[in-house]
Design a protein around this motif. Sequence first.
Motif, short mmCIF file in Angstrom:
data_model
loop_
_atom_site.label_atom_id
_atom_site.label_comp_id
_atom_site.label_asym_id
_atom_site.label_seq_id
_atom_site.Cartn_x
_atom_site.Cartn_y
_atom_site.Cartn_z
N MET A 1 33.91 48.86 26.11
CA MET A 1 34.82 47.99 26.82
C MET A 1 34.73 46.58 26.24
O MET A 1 33.64 46.06 26.02
CB MET A 1 34.47 47.96 28.31
N ILE A 2 35.86 45.98 26.02
CA ILE A 2 35.91 44.61 25.53
C ILE A 2 36.27 43.71 26.71
O ILE A 2 37.21 43.98 27.45
CB ILE A 2 36.93 44.49 24.39
N MET A 3 35.49 42.64 26.87
CA MET A 3 35.61 41.79 28.05
C MET A 3 37.02 41.21 28.20
O MET A 3 37.57 41.18 29.29
CB MET A 3 34.58 40.65 27.97
N GLY A 4 37.62 40.75 27.11
CA GLY A 4 38.95 40.15 27.20
C GLY A 4 39.98 41.13 27.73
O GLY A 4 40.83 40.78 28.57
N ASP A 5 39.90 42.38 27.26
CA ASP A 5 40.84 43.41 27.72
C ASP A 5 40.65 43.66 29.22
O ASP A 5 41.61 43.82 29.96
CB ASP A 5 40.64 44.71 26.95
N ARG A 6 39.39 43.66 29.65
CA ARG A 6 39.10 43.89 31.07
C ARG A 6 39.61 42.74 31.93
O ARG A 6 40.19 42.96 33.00
CB ARG A 6 37.58 44.06 31.25
N LEU A 7 39.46 41.51 31.45
CA LEU A 7 39.95 40.34 32.20
C LEU A 7 41.48 40.41 32.34
O LEU A 7 42.02 40.18 33.42
CB LEU A 7 39.55 39.04 31.51
N ARG A 8 42.17 40.74 31.25
CA ARG A 8 43.63 40.84 31.30
C ARG A 8 44.06 41.97 32.24
O ARG A 8 44.97 41.81 33.06
CB ARG A 8 44.21 41.09 29.90
N GLU A 9 43.37 43.10 32.14
CA GLU A 9 43.70 44.25 32.98
C GLU A 9 43.58 43.90 34.46
O GLU A 9 44.49 44.19 35.26
CB GLU A 9 42.75 45.39 32.63
N LEU A 10 42.49 43.25 34.84
CA LEU A 10 42.29 42.87 36.24
C LEU A 10 43.32 41.83 36.69
O LEU A 10 43.84 41.90 37.80
CB LEU A 10 40.87 42.33 36.46
N ARG A 11 43.62 40.88 35.81
CA ARG A 11 44.61 39.85 36.15
C ARG A 11 45.98 40.47 36.37
O ARG A 11 46.68 40.15 37.34
CB ARG A 11 44.69 38.80 35.03
N GLU A 12 46.37 41.41 35.51
CA GLU A 12 47.68 42.05 35.64
C GLU A 12 47.74 42.96 36.86
O GLU A 12 48.78 43.08 37.51
CB GLU A 12 48.02 42.81 34.36
N GLU A 13 46.62 43.62 37.20
CA GLU A 13 46.57 44.43 38.42
C GLU A 13 46.84 43.59 39.66
O GLU A 13 47.50 44.04 40.60
CB GLU A 13 45.19 45.09 38.57
N LYS A 14 46.33 42.37 39.65
CA LYS A 14 46.50 41.46 40.78
C LYS A 14 47.84 40.71 40.72
O LYS A 14 48.13 39.90 41.59
CB LYS A 14 45.36 40.42 40.82
N LYS A 15 48.62 40.99 39.67
CA LYS A 15 49.93 40.35 39.46
C LYS A 15 49.79 38.82 39.42
O LYS A 15 50.57 38.09 40.05
CB LYS A 15 50.93 40.78 40.52
#
Length: 123
Positions: A1-15
């Motif tokens: 897992m790459i941290m940046g991808d995880r941050l973007r994924e969580l941000r987009e989930e929260k809209k």
Amino acid sequence: MIMGDRLRELREEKKLSQGDIEKRTGLVRPYISRAENNHSVPNIETLEKMARALEVPMYQLFYEGEELPKLPILPKRKTSDEIAWGSSGKDAKFLGKLRRLLGKANEQDRKLILHMAQKMALR
């Protein structure tokens, strides 16, 4: 897992937009973009800010599963009394015997023994 991808994924989930994260964390938008695109590695304090802004517990930044990770069974930590010399076993018996004998010695002998112990400790 790459941290940046995880941050973007969580941000987009929260809209949320990067601008929303900027307002919630106080971090500038270009830094948020660099972190999400893996051009910059956020430190722990920054990750704490991001987790608060995303309203997720910190572990979710590092864990991708839906359910909580299982905690390992760690050995019980010893208390300071258990770690202290003379608190158990042969050392405790020796210390008890030493205390009894020193209690029977007169003041002058105790001073002599203490003086000898201090000299030995300096070596």
